[in-house]
Design an enzyme around this catalytic site. Sequence first.
Site, PDB file in Angstrom:
ATOM      1  N   ASP A  61      -3.121   2.760  -2.751  1.00 42.10           N
ATOM      2  CA  ASP A  61      -2.920   1.497  -2.057  1.00 42.10           C
ATOM      3  C   ASP A  61      -1.597   1.592  -1.295  1.00 42.10           C
ATOM      4  O   ASP A  61      -0.672   2.289  -1.725  1.00 42.10           O
ATOM      5  CB  ASP A  61      -2.862   0.366  -3.079  1.00 42.10           C
TER       6      ASP A  61
ATOM      7  N   ASP B 137      -1.757  -1.626  -7.202  1.00 45.25           N
ATOM      8  CA  ASP B 137      -1.062  -2.642  -7.989  1.00 45.25           C
ATOM      9  C   ASP B 137      -1.787  -3.974  -8.022  1.00 45.25           C
ATOM     10  O   ASP B 137      -1.428  -4.845  -8.783  1.00 45.25           O
ATOM     11  CB  ASP B 137       0.361  -2.853  -7.453  1.00 45.25           C
TER      12      ASP B 137
ATOM     13  N   ASP C 163      -7.559  -3.341  -6.568  1.00 47.81           N
ATOM     14  CA  ASP C 163      -7.612  -1.915  -6.861  1.00 47.81           C
ATOM     15  C   ASP C 163      -8.347  -1.603  -8.161  1.00 47.81           C
ATOM     16  O   ASP C 163      -8.679  -0.446  -8.415  1.00 47.81           O
ATOM     17  CB  ASP C 163      -6.186  -1.350  -6.987  1.00 47.81           C
TER      18      ASP C 163
END
Length: 891
Positions: free
Chosen positions: A325, A629, A633
């Site tokens: 990410d 985070d 995700d």
Amino acid sequence: MRWHQLERDAVLARLQSGWDGLSGAEARRRLERSGPNELAVEERTLPLLILLRQVQSPLIYILLAAGAVTALLGKYVDTGVILSAVVLDAVVGFIQEYRAEQSLRALARLAAPTARVLRDGKERQIDARALVLGDLVLLESGARVPADLRLVRVVELQTDESVLTGESLPEAKTTAPIPDPTVPLGDQVNMAFMGTHVTRGRGTGVVVATGVQTAFGDLSAQMRQVGEVRSPLQVRLERFAWLIALGALGLTALVFSLGLLVGEPVADILLTAVATAVAAVPEGLPVTITVALAVGVWRMAQRRAIVRKLPAVETLGSCTTICSDKTGTLTRNEMTVTKILAGGQLYDLTGAGYAPEGQILLCGRPARPAEHPPLELALRIGLLCNEASVYEEQGRYRAEGDPTEAALIVAALKGGLDEGGERAGYPLLDEIPFESERQYMATLHGHDSNRLVFAKGAPERILEMCAGAHVQSTASLDRRSALQASCRLAAEGLRVLAVAYKPAPPGVDTVDHRDVATGLIFVGLLGMIDPPRPEAIAAVAACQRAGLRVVTITGDHRVTAEAIARQMGIVQDAGAQVLDGRELEVMDDEALSARVKGISVYARAAPHHKLRIVQQLRRHGEVVAATGDGANDAPALKQADIGVAMGVAGTDVAREAADMVLADDNFATIYAAVEEGRVVFDNIRKVIMFLIPTGLGLVLAVLASMVLGLPLPFLPAQAIWINLVTNGLQDVAMAFEPAEEDVGRRPPRDPREGVLTRGMIERTLLVGVVLMAGTLAAFAWQLSAGAGLDHARTVAMTVMVLFQNMHVFNSRSFTRSALRTNPLSNRFLFATIVAALGLHLLGLYWGPLQFVLRTEPLRLETWLVMLPIAATVLLAVEGDKALRRHRALVS
């Protein structure tokens, strides 16, 4: 038709609701039909079932069978040792797995506990679980959205959707329908989604989805469908264990058959065959693997990586691709002004994040705003035409409000402006809040007896409202050049704001849109970005040197995603291939699979896109580590071979779905984890290279003695003594081996490669033959010298023990010479060698053990012959290593 495509009245009509909301009675009826607004949580797995799962492994089956056999033979001490290994392995695995299935409960905790609704035309505060389709929900700044809503009224409403989309900036909301049915989640600006936060403004939305039907509910469903992914280590060891099991059975049958052919008593043959099988099975391997993984966990904890599942340690060491990410992982998740164009000069700002630390540079030299009036004015407007605040808490600077406005405050502080002094010198009299339709914000300030209007907003909108430009004084405005400059900054991935001002008539205390529609004086442009972490840039480069491919998957726009990827070194050239959410949405899995190996940047990606990308990479045989985070995700983290979550900025959902949590949110820690993972697998292989060849040597010695017509060189108790006692310490100590020098420069292992490589098999055969030949030579020497059978067996057993202790040094590196390895670099291993030899001496010279093992004490001259024989394994392996090093140089 989807909800975002419909007009507001059509949405209300379809849901049989109205502008006064539902009636209380209707809401209760709907609640009875649809159930509460909560995420489904799977029932807890019984601890007993978790414990039973720990023994569902071929290696454990072998240990249990070995324990049963030794019990039948009456060797209860050996049975206790073997079963202790089983218990230790099961307990450690149980503790790790017991905490592994908390993701869905964390998702449930993210749901808002209460909601403000309109029912019967009156505002009420209710339990969010009581929300039903058609409820009208009232939103305000700071509130968490309790369900998926189609917005029907908004007043400057913005929501932070980073938890779902990864987009680092708040999303301005509207009520207008969006015709496109395929618009990604992050672009559905007339929707508010469960679990997101309101950062500014107010709004009203009608509930269109609750519980498991929401976007968050879809995450929950995806995670239940994903299930657990077995690590490469688990796959390799299971395959290896079955090979050992089949090999042990085959050897047992072969020894039994040979014994019958040479006429040995059936009882003795059975005991010998069973002892041979036990000797062939590396009983210490499961415990050693558990210890090696636990040592990796401890070492990684020292480097700020917390491992939740033991196999995750090794999996990172074998990964080939890291899917990361962007927001908060590769970047700081703190918007930062990096460029200011004012007075025809382009200024650079150093520093990153909300800490007011850094400089303003002009042509590489510090620039004081007091000496550059246009720059000073641009900073002042950004500071005062602002609703955010920046403050220090526990040694860390934090922002409250819009991140872009926080970045403007930090830029002003870097320029030396005193926030308190500026607000006192330019007191706020009135303001026009930002509206997404108008794309600007304006404030009215008193300054002595004068009045000034400050404005900031989208460059194209502000420039439309300007009649002149501020250089050193008011000048004509080159609107085209200003727009081109804005486009250049935007092409670098920056979010660009324009600032302007206008004198107001003395005594005026209010301002409205008509006052700023024309006549503004353009001051400059401010470009900002969520900056990369410097340590993450270095970590990406280190990963690439180690042969790992880094892929970024983000909710940000294409230009921003590509710019950050270039700065990170993920892509090298401008114009690199980027796939966005719209393209992913129309791709089937086959089309995505065909392109996934060549794409390193994915923009505007929704949660299910991330999951699909990970799935298709794994379909190509990649060992994938996914980092992130946000709750968005979590499915990808769970689907990946290893999920890595951020510990500080990460959500509960991400942390609970992950195999590993980075306590410092530092991408650089991932590289440290890769190194430690490789060290763990290296050490597991070193243990195998110690145990398997020595077991093979023992088995070959038994087989060869039967073929040559010699008595058996070992009794069953002696074989078990060799396998379980004298090498039962060194294999565990080898789990503590330090890293070899080239561990961070090797390419990733082939995911299809087994535990034993061709080179390891060749080395195993070489060592096995040397051990067999040396042991039988010593055995035959004693028999020919007239020694008794017990004495000859004592010599054979002792030679095998010495061989094993010599081979420990060979096993510390596959190619590096044992003579160039510091024997004290692993002091635990050195101590275990001494301890193992001490145990064996007890077996030779202590009466009770002499009785159990049927050994006899050996004289000094016998030792002087045995030691050189045992040293031949060092010479043989050193020659093999030298030959392999030569071949590597030639090739």
